[in-house]
Design an enzyme around this catalytic site. Structure first.
Site, PDB file in Angstrom:
ATOM      1  N   ARG A  42       0.822  -1.216   0.000  1.00 64.45           N
ATOM      2  CA  ARG A  42       0.000   0.000   0.000  1.00 64.45           C
ATOM      3  C   ARG A  42       0.857   1.266   0.000  1.00 64.45           C
ATOM      4  NH1 ARG A  42      -5.617  -1.050   1.773  1.00 64.45           N
ATOM      5  NH2 ARG A  42      -5.967  -2.897   0.537  1.00 64.45           N
ATOM      6  N   ARG A  46      -3.922   6.146   0.857  1.00 63.64           N
ATOM      7  CA  ARG A  46      -4.548   7.341   1.444  1.00 63.64           C
ATOM      8  C   ARG A  46      -3.677   8.114   2.415  1.00 63.64           C
ATOM      9  NH1 ARG A  46     -10.251   4.696   2.989  1.00 63.64           N
ATOM     10  NH2 ARG A  46      -8.828   2.939   3.282  1.00 63.64           N
ATOM     11  N   ARG A  55      -7.394  11.215  -6.063  1.00 66.16           N
ATOM     12  CA  ARG A  55      -8.592  10.445  -5.766  1.00 66.16           C
ATOM     13  C   ARG A  55      -9.817  11.362  -5.606  1.00 66.16           C
ATOM     14  NH1 ARG A  55     -12.355   8.205  -3.830  1.00 66.16           N
ATOM     15  NH2 ARG A  55     -12.457   6.519  -2.296  1.00 66.16           N
ATOM     16  N   ASP A  91      -6.520  -3.202  -7.492  1.00 64.06           N
ATOM     17  CA  ASP A  91      -7.043  -3.890  -6.314  1.00 64.06           C
ATOM     18  C   ASP A  91      -7.283  -5.344  -6.656  1.00 64.06           C
ATOM     19  OD1 ASP A  91      -8.170  -2.976  -3.493  1.00 64.06           O
ATOM     20  OD2 ASP A  91      -9.372  -4.657  -4.207  1.00 64.06           O
ATOM     21  N   TYR A 169     -14.106 -13.008  -0.268  1.00 59.79           N
ATOM     22  CA  TYR A 169     -14.869 -11.784  -0.569  1.00 59.79           C
ATOM     23  C   TYR A 169     -16.123 -12.103  -1.381  1.00 59.79           C
ATOM     24  CZ  TYR A 169     -11.328  -8.622   1.264  1.00 59.79           C
ATOM     25  OH  TYR A 169     -10.483  -7.939   2.098  1.00 59.79           O
TER      26      TYR A 169
HETATM   27  O1  1CP Z   1       0.274   0.507  -3.320  1.00 59.20           O
HETATM   28  C1  1CP Z   1      -0.176  -0.638  -3.363  1.00 59.20           C
HETATM   29  O2  1CP Z   1       0.074  -1.505  -2.488  1.00 59.20           O
HETATM   30  C2  1CP Z   1      -1.001  -1.067  -4.566  1.00 59.20           C
HETATM   31  C3  1CP Z   1      -2.418  -0.947  -4.434  1.00 59.20           C
HETATM   32  C4  1CP Z   1      -3.300  -1.964  -3.713  1.00 59.20           C
HETATM   33  C5  1CP Z   1      -3.135  -3.344  -3.478  1.00 59.20           C
HETATM   34  C6  1CP Z   1      -1.910  -4.201  -3.745  1.00 59.20           C
HETATM   35  C7  1CP Z   1      -4.571  -1.616  -3.239  1.00 59.20           C
HETATM   36  C8  1CP Z   1      -5.119  -0.263  -3.274  1.00 59.20           C
HETATM   37  N1  1CP Z   1      -5.199  -2.755  -2.811  1.00 59.20           N
HETATM   38  C9  1CP Z   1      -4.351  -3.821  -2.925  1.00 59.20           C
HETATM   39  C10 1CP Z   1      -4.617  -5.233  -2.606  1.00 59.20           C
HETATM   40  C11 1CP Z   1      -5.777  -5.563  -1.739  1.00 59.20           C
HETATM   41  N2  1CP Z   1      -7.064  -5.083  -1.773  1.00 59.20           N
HETATM   42  C12 1CP Z   1      -5.759  -6.567  -0.752  1.00 59.20           C
HETATM   43  C13 1CP Z   1      -4.557  -7.422  -0.445  1.00 59.20           C
HETATM   44  C14 1CP Z   1      -3.606  -6.685   0.434  1.00 59.20           C
HETATM   45  C15 1CP Z   1      -4.040  -6.541   1.867  1.00 59.20           C
HETATM   46  O3  1CP Z   1      -4.186  -7.571   2.532  1.00 59.20           O
HETATM   47  O4  1CP Z   1      -4.206  -5.389   2.290  1.00 59.20           O
HETATM   48  C16 1CP Z   1      -7.027  -6.642  -0.160  1.00 59.20           C
HETATM   49  C17 1CP Z   1      -7.480  -7.566   0.954  1.00 59.20           C
HETATM   50  C18 1CP Z   1      -7.853  -5.707  -0.826  1.00 59.20           C
HETATM   51  C19 1CP Z   1      -9.280  -5.447  -0.580  1.00 59.20           C
HETATM   52  C20 1CP Z   1      -9.530  -4.036  -0.208  1.00 59.20           C
HETATM   53  N3  1CP Z   1      -9.497  -2.990  -1.083  1.00 59.20           N
HETATM   54  C21 1CP Z   1      -9.692  -3.490   1.084  1.00 59.20           C
HETATM   55  C22 1CP Z   1      -9.711  -4.289   2.382  1.00 59.20           C
HETATM   56  C23 1CP Z   1     -11.093  -4.561   2.842  1.00 59.20           C
HETATM   57  C24 1CP Z   1     -11.107  -5.470   4.060  1.00 59.20           C
HETATM   58  O5  1CP Z   1     -11.568  -6.607   3.939  1.00 59.20           O
HETATM   59  O6  1CP Z   1     -10.652  -5.039   5.130  1.00 59.20           O
HETATM   60  C25 1CP Z   1      -9.837  -2.097   0.947  1.00 59.20           C
HETATM   61  C26 1CP Z   1     -10.105  -1.089   2.027  1.00 59.20           C
HETATM   62  C27 1CP Z   1      -9.685  -1.804  -0.434  1.00 59.20           C
HETATM   63  C28 1CP Z   1      -9.662  -0.447  -1.082  1.00 59.20           C
HETATM   64  C29 1CP Z   1      -8.313   0.036  -1.457  1.00 59.20           C
HETATM   65  N4  1CP Z   1      -7.411  -0.689  -2.222  1.00 59.20           N
HETATM   66  C30 1CP Z   1      -6.286   0.086  -2.449  1.00 59.20           C
HETATM   67  C31 1CP Z   1      -6.486   1.351  -1.796  1.00 59.20           C
HETATM   68  C32 1CP Z   1      -5.519   2.504  -1.832  1.00 59.20           C
HETATM   69  C33 1CP Z   1      -7.741   1.313  -1.177  1.00 59.20           C
HETATM   70  C34 1CP Z   1      -8.411   2.452  -0.436  1.00 59.20           C
HETATM   71  C35 1CP Z   1      -9.404   3.018  -1.377  1.00 59.20           C
HETATM   72  C36 1CP Z   1      -9.701   4.485  -1.236  1.00 59.20           C
HETATM   73  O7  1CP Z   1      -8.999   5.323  -1.833  1.00 59.20           O
HETATM   74  O8  1CP Z   1     -10.699   4.805  -0.586  1.00 59.20           O
END
Ligand code: 1CP
Length: 363
Positions: A42, A46, A55, A91, A169
């Site tokens: 990540r 944010r 964003r 994502d 999911y």
């Molecule tokens: O910079 C990076 O790492 C690349 C971007 C990236 C990656 C690799 C994002 C952006 N998401 C992911 C993978 C991802 N998405 C995973 C695997 C990694 C981890 O375990 O964290 C998972 C489980 C998700 C699912 C997801 N997407 C969640 C988690 C929900 C939960 O079950 O708790 C969330 C909050 C998102 C949204 C998201 N994805 C990425 C960002 C920056 C965001 C926030 C979105 C926003 O701007 O509001």
């Protein structure tokens, strides 16, 4: 189908020398590097003002689907932090959308899938794998734009969710704590479960191949929530599917397999033929590396607690030193957090951490 491990495959992709010799790819191969490479899960997100500005006025999925903007966010974070690799901004859940499950990200909340999978008929109605992978062309467009903009010596990591974590999911309809529906489905409808896992892997294989063709020079599979399973259930319900996906990764590309809460599974995860095993912060890095076969067999990635980025600077850097000490200066350690950067993190602390790891390991 057995994949030739990355350590043995050589530069079959014909990468430019600067990228092939980068600290990150050398370390994936278990070779010595001039410093310990670092990138952070990540790293574009944010906590970063640039990200919040890009964003603003659009949804998260709109940002993912705007290939030029996704590339800009990816490249900016890499450069601002000075990390050794970029990871494409996207994502894991876009694959479920491409398979026909409507996906939304509500402000402040996690993801929501409005038509969760609950039976064999729902599995059968998922989109065709090849077509679904092809519908993710916007991710490959973003990869091409990112690789054009990155310095020659910086590899780009492509990624996908692992079949278990994506299935969780799809079945829960969003995030979960207990994974009760997922486990009820797995135990109660095992044939439909295995069919779902197969459909996911059939989609992920061409999707990852397309990311490599577009310019990704490493791949990470996120099995974020697989730590909720016992060893026996991991072996029976998950490992064969993840191993089939890992085996199909094109030769010449290192595969990183990551999960959290996996200290009881780590040897089984390493057995899937990953080149790099991701270790979370609740797992002892030195012990995990040993149980995966040690530096002679596999590289490791991790494992600083992301919450340390919220605390005092001296504590952060001291714990980073502890992670480096656990790796013992052996070739094959990629420094990372144990999970993604928290959105409350102070950007300057994140950058200071990267600088510290580089300075402490340069030789
Ligand atoms: O910079 C990076 O790492 C690349 C971007 C990236 C990656 C690799 C994002 C952006 N998401 C992911 C993978 C991802 N998405 C995973 C695997 C990694 C981890 O375990 O964290 C998972 C489980 C998700 C699912 C997801 N997407 C969640 C988690 C929900 C939960 O079950 O708790 C969330 C909050 C998102 C949204 C998201 N994805 C990425 C960002 C920056 C965001 C926030 C979105 C926003 O701007 O509001």
């Amino acid at each position: 189908m057995t994949r030739l491990r990355y350590r043995d495959a050589g530069n079959v992709l014909g990468l430019p020398a600067a990228r092939w010799d980068s600290a990150f790819l050398r370390t994936c191969r278990g070779e010595r590097a001039p410093h310990t490479p670092v990138w952070l899960m990540r790293q574009a997100g944010r906590y970063m003002r640039h990200y919040r500005e890009r964003r603003a006025g659009r949804s998260f999925l709109e940002l993912c689907k705007d290939s030029e903007l996704a590339a800009e966010v990816t490249v900016y974070a890499r450069e601002w932090l000075g990390v050794d690799a970029a990871i494409i901004f996207s994502d894991i859940l876009v694959v479920l959308e491409a398979l026909g499950l409507p996906l939304t990200f509500a402000a402040g909340d996690g993801p929501s899938l409005t038509r969760p999978i609950d039976d064999a008929a729902a599995v059968a109605s998922l989109g065709a794998p090849e077509q679904s992978a092809a519908d993710l062309g916007y991710v490959c467009d973003a990869i091409r734009a990112t690789v054009r903009a990155l310095p020659a010596d910086i590899p780009l990591i492509g990624f996908c969710g692992a079949p278990f974590t994506l299935a969780s999911y799809a079945i829960e309809g969003g995030g979960s704590r207990q994974f009760a529906r997922t486990k009820a489905f797995m135990y109660g409808q095992p044939a439909a479960w295995h069919r779902l896992m197969e459909r996911l892997v059939d989609t992920l294989i061409p999707y990852l191949a397309a990311q490599v063709a577009a310019g990704a020079s490493a791949l990470q599979i996120f099995d974020s929530w697989v730590g909720c399973l016992t060893r026996a259930d991991y072996a029976a319900y998950v490992a064969p599917h993840t191993a089939r996906l890992a085996a199909a990764v094109p030769p010449g590309v290192p595969l990183i397999l990551f999960g959290t809460g996996t200290s009881h599974l780590i040897d089984l995860i390493a057995a899937s033929d990953a080149d790099v095993v991701g270790v979370d912060h609740t797992t002892d890095l030195a012990d995990a590396w040993r149980r995966c076969g040690g530096p002679g067999r596999v590289s490791v990635q991790g494992n600083l607690d992301p919450a340390l980025l919220l605390g005092p600077r001296d504590r952060l850097l001291a714990q980073a030193d502890d992670v480096l000490a656990a790796a013992g200066g052996q070739a094959g350690h990629i420094f990372n957090l144990g999970h993604g950067i928290l959105k409350e993190s102070e950007p300057d602390a994140v950058r200071a951490l990267v600088e510290h790891v580089h300075a402490a390991t340069r030789h």
